[in-house]
Design an enzyme around this catalytic site. Structure first.
Site, PDB file in Angstrom:
ATOM      1  N   SER A  30      -3.759   5.169  -2.551  1.00 13.73           N
ATOM      2  CA  SER A  30      -4.187   5.172  -3.951  1.00 13.73           C
ATOM      3  C   SER A  30      -2.956   5.189  -4.859  1.00 13.73           C
ATOM      4  CB  SER A  30      -5.074   6.388  -4.240  1.00 13.73           C
ATOM      5  OG  SER A  30      -4.469   7.544  -3.728  1.00 13.73           O
ATOM      6  N   HIS A  61     -13.651  -0.342  -6.188  1.00 10.59           N
ATOM      7  CA  HIS A  61     -13.671  -1.802  -6.183  1.00 10.59           C
ATOM      8  C   HIS A  61     -12.492  -2.380  -5.441  1.00 10.59           C
ATOM      9  CE1 HIS A  61     -16.950  -1.608  -8.940  1.00 10.59           C
ATOM     10  NE2 HIS A  61     -16.248  -0.857  -9.762  1.00 10.59           N
ATOM     11  N   HIS A  83     -11.007   7.485   3.748  1.00 12.58           N
ATOM     12  CA  HIS A  83     -10.647   8.895   3.988  1.00 12.58           C
ATOM     13  C   HIS A  83     -11.788   9.623   4.680  1.00 12.58           C
ATOM     14  CE1 HIS A  83      -8.027   8.006   0.421  1.00 12.58           C
ATOM     15  NE2 HIS A  83      -7.178   8.723   1.120  1.00 12.58           N
ATOM     16  N   TYR A  85     -12.491  12.657   4.196  1.00  8.56           N
ATOM     17  CA  TYR A  85     -13.142  13.561   3.237  1.00  8.56           C
ATOM     18  C   TYR A  85     -14.226  12.863   2.411  1.00  8.56           C
ATOM     19  CZ  TYR A  85      -9.919  11.737  -0.360  1.00  8.56           C
ATOM     20  OH  TYR A  85      -9.221  10.921  -1.216  1.00  8.56           O
ATOM     21  N   GLU A  86     -14.203  11.532   2.403  1.00  8.70           N
ATOM     22  CA  GLU A  86     -15.252  10.796   1.685  1.00  8.70           C
ATOM     23  C   GLU A  86     -16.452  10.540   2.584  1.00  8.70           C
ATOM     24  OE1 GLU A  86     -13.027   7.789  -1.326  1.00  8.70           O
ATOM     25  OE2 GLU A  86     -12.569   7.566   0.810  1.00  8.70           O
ATOM     26  N   ALA A 113       0.216   9.123  -0.533  1.00  5.71           N
ATOM     27  CA  ALA A 113       0.660  10.155  -1.467  1.00  5.71           C
ATOM     28  C   ALA A 113       0.704  11.462  -0.683  1.00  5.71           C
ATOM     29  CB  ALA A 113      -0.329  10.266  -2.621  1.00  5.71           C
ATOM     30  N   MET A 211      -3.884  13.918   3.111  1.00  2.90           N
ATOM     31  CA  MET A 211      -5.248  13.863   3.676  1.00  2.90           C
ATOM     32  C   MET A 211      -5.517  12.562   4.423  1.00  2.90           C
ATOM     33  SD  MET A 211      -7.131  15.400   0.299  1.00  2.90           S
ATOM     34  CE  MET A 211      -6.425  16.807  -0.577  1.00  2.90           C
ATOM     35  N   SER A 212      -4.458  11.881   4.850  1.00  2.00           N
ATOM     36  CA  SER A 212      -4.676  10.588   5.530  1.00  2.00           C
ATOM     37  C   SER A 212      -3.639  10.404   6.633  1.00  2.00           C
ATOM     38  CB  SER A 212      -4.604   9.456   4.491  1.00  2.00           C
ATOM     39  OG  SER A 212      -3.364   9.455   3.819  1.00  2.00           O
ATOM     40  N   ASN A 235       3.644  15.895  -5.813  1.00  2.00           N
ATOM     41  CA  ASN A 235       3.638  17.290  -6.303  1.00  2.00           C
ATOM     42  C   ASN A 235       4.333  18.177  -5.285  1.00  2.00           C
ATOM     43  OD1 ASN A 235       0.937  16.572  -4.847  1.00  2.00           O
ATOM     44  ND2 ASN A 235       1.185  18.780  -4.522  1.00  2.00           N
ATOM     45  N   HIS A 247      -5.479  16.289  -9.599  1.00  2.00           N
ATOM     46  CA  HIS A 247      -5.502  14.881  -9.198  1.00  2.00           C
ATOM     47  C   HIS A 247      -4.760  14.037 -10.236  1.00  2.00           C
ATOM     48  CE1 HIS A 247      -6.760  11.264  -7.270  1.00  2.00           C
ATOM     49  NE2 HIS A 247      -7.508  10.870  -8.276  1.00  2.00           N
TER      50      HIS A 247
HETATM   51  N1  HPA Z   1      -2.048  18.263  -0.541  1.00  2.00           N
HETATM   52  C1  HPA Z   1      -2.810  17.370   0.127  1.00  2.00           C
HETATM   53  N2  HPA Z   1      -2.835  16.086  -0.166  1.00  2.00           N
HETATM   54  C2  HPA Z   1      -2.065  15.649  -1.165  1.00  2.00           C
HETATM   55  C3  HPA Z   1      -1.254  16.530  -1.915  1.00  2.00           C
HETATM   56  C4  HPA Z   1      -1.243  17.907  -1.580  1.00  2.00           C
HETATM   57  O1  HPA Z   1      -0.550  18.752  -2.187  1.00  2.00           O
HETATM   58  N3  HPA Z   1      -0.618  15.771  -2.842  1.00  2.00           N
HETATM   59  C5  HPA Z   1      -1.033  14.488  -2.660  1.00  2.00           C
HETATM   60  N4  HPA Z   1      -1.895  14.404  -1.644  1.00  2.00           N
END
Ligand code: HPA
Length: 277
Positions: A30, A61, A83, A85-86, A113, A211-212, A235, A247
């Site tokens: 993303s 999309h 993902h 989680y989805e 990310a 998360m991936s 972050n 987010h």
């Molecule tokens: N944790 C999990 N997934 C993420 C984070 C995070 O701090 N930042 C971006 N994706």
């Protein structure tokens, strides 16, 4: 039972331009799909058109398999990822990766990310992933094994290819881009971690959290692709600063890192493609 990859490919091949064989595949996470906009003569297949990808696991999309040339190299890009989680299944994630392999790709570049567990790797920076810890609740290879795809048991010592790591480091230093190196730990999400979880992960040796990545890399290694992975640090992980993780914040710093990735990936691809001829 999953649909055999040969059947899936019958549909996918209908979209593939004549005499087009990508050798390098990419997963664009993303906020990182701007790279796909650089493709020349792109052809795209919506994930919804691919059999075996359960409709419920596809959102947004921009979920497209895009093919075209990047820096004159034929590539296949997974634009938008699935993902867990989805509600995406390991089966759907595996199908996408195996399509990339069956199109002809020997190398998979995974982008994502991630949160940083290291004070010196700041939001907006890039981190090349050198190893991982699977902290998600399963393994995409569990269940019946299709020997025509890959062996039952696979080693994961060299999951992140050393030769590709050297090339990516060299490309980054030529471009003057700082490239941290580190171990990625995967969580299921979608909640971010607690500060206690992050303290534990740091003791385990993790440098980035997301998360991936992990299911995709396991499936890619199973079918014999060499993997390179680079994370856009969005972050500092939970509890490492006073700032709350949102987010929106991750998207903002993701953009900063994406600008660096848009330079690094084409340079890296040029370098890596020399190994494929
Ligand atoms: N944790 C999990 N997934 C993420 C984070 C995070 O701090 N930042 C971006 N994706």
């Amino acid at each position: 039972m999953p649909i055999p990859i040969s059947e899936v490919m019958e549909t996918v091949q209908r979209y593939v331009p004549k005499n087009f064989t990508p050798r390098i595949g990419m997963i664009l996470g993303s906020g990182l799909s701007s790279l796909a906009e650089q493709l020349s003569n792109p052809v795209s297949i919506p994930y919804q058109a691919i059999p075996g990808l359960h409709a419920g696991s596809v959102t947004g999309h921009a979920s497209l398999l895009a093919m075209g040339h990047l820096n004159d190299i034929p590539v296949a890009c997974l634009r938008g990822r699935l993902h867990l989680y989805e509600g995406a299944t390991y089966e759907s994630i595996s199908t996408l990766i195996r399509i990339v392999k069956h199109l002809g790709c020997h190398i998979l570049i995974v982008t994502c990310a991630a949160g940083s567990l290291r004070e010196e790797a700041l939001p907006g920076d890039l981190m090349m992933i050198t190893d991982h810890i699977n902290f998600q609740p399963g393994n995409p290879l569990a269940g019946p094994n299709d020997e025509s795809v890959g062996p039952r048991f696979i080693g994961m010592e060299d999951a992140y290819d050393l030769g590709l790591q050297d090339m990516m480091s060299a490309s980054a230093s030529r471009l003057g881009i700082t490239l941290h190196k580190g171990v990625y730990i995967s969580t299921l999400g979608p909640s971010f971690e607690t500060p206690a979880e992050i303290r534990a992960f740091r003791r385990w040796g993790a440098d980035a959290v997301g998360m991936s990545v992990v299911p995709e890399v396991i499936v890619a290694r199973h079918c014999g692709m060499r993997v390179a992975c680079v994370a856009a640090i969005t972050n500092l992980a939970a509890g490492m600063t006073q700032e709350k993780i949102t987010h929106e914040g991750t998207l903002q710093y993701g953009e900063l890192a994406a600008r660096k990735l848009t330079k690094l990936i084409p340079a890296f691809i040029k370098e890596a493609s020399n190994e494929l001829v």
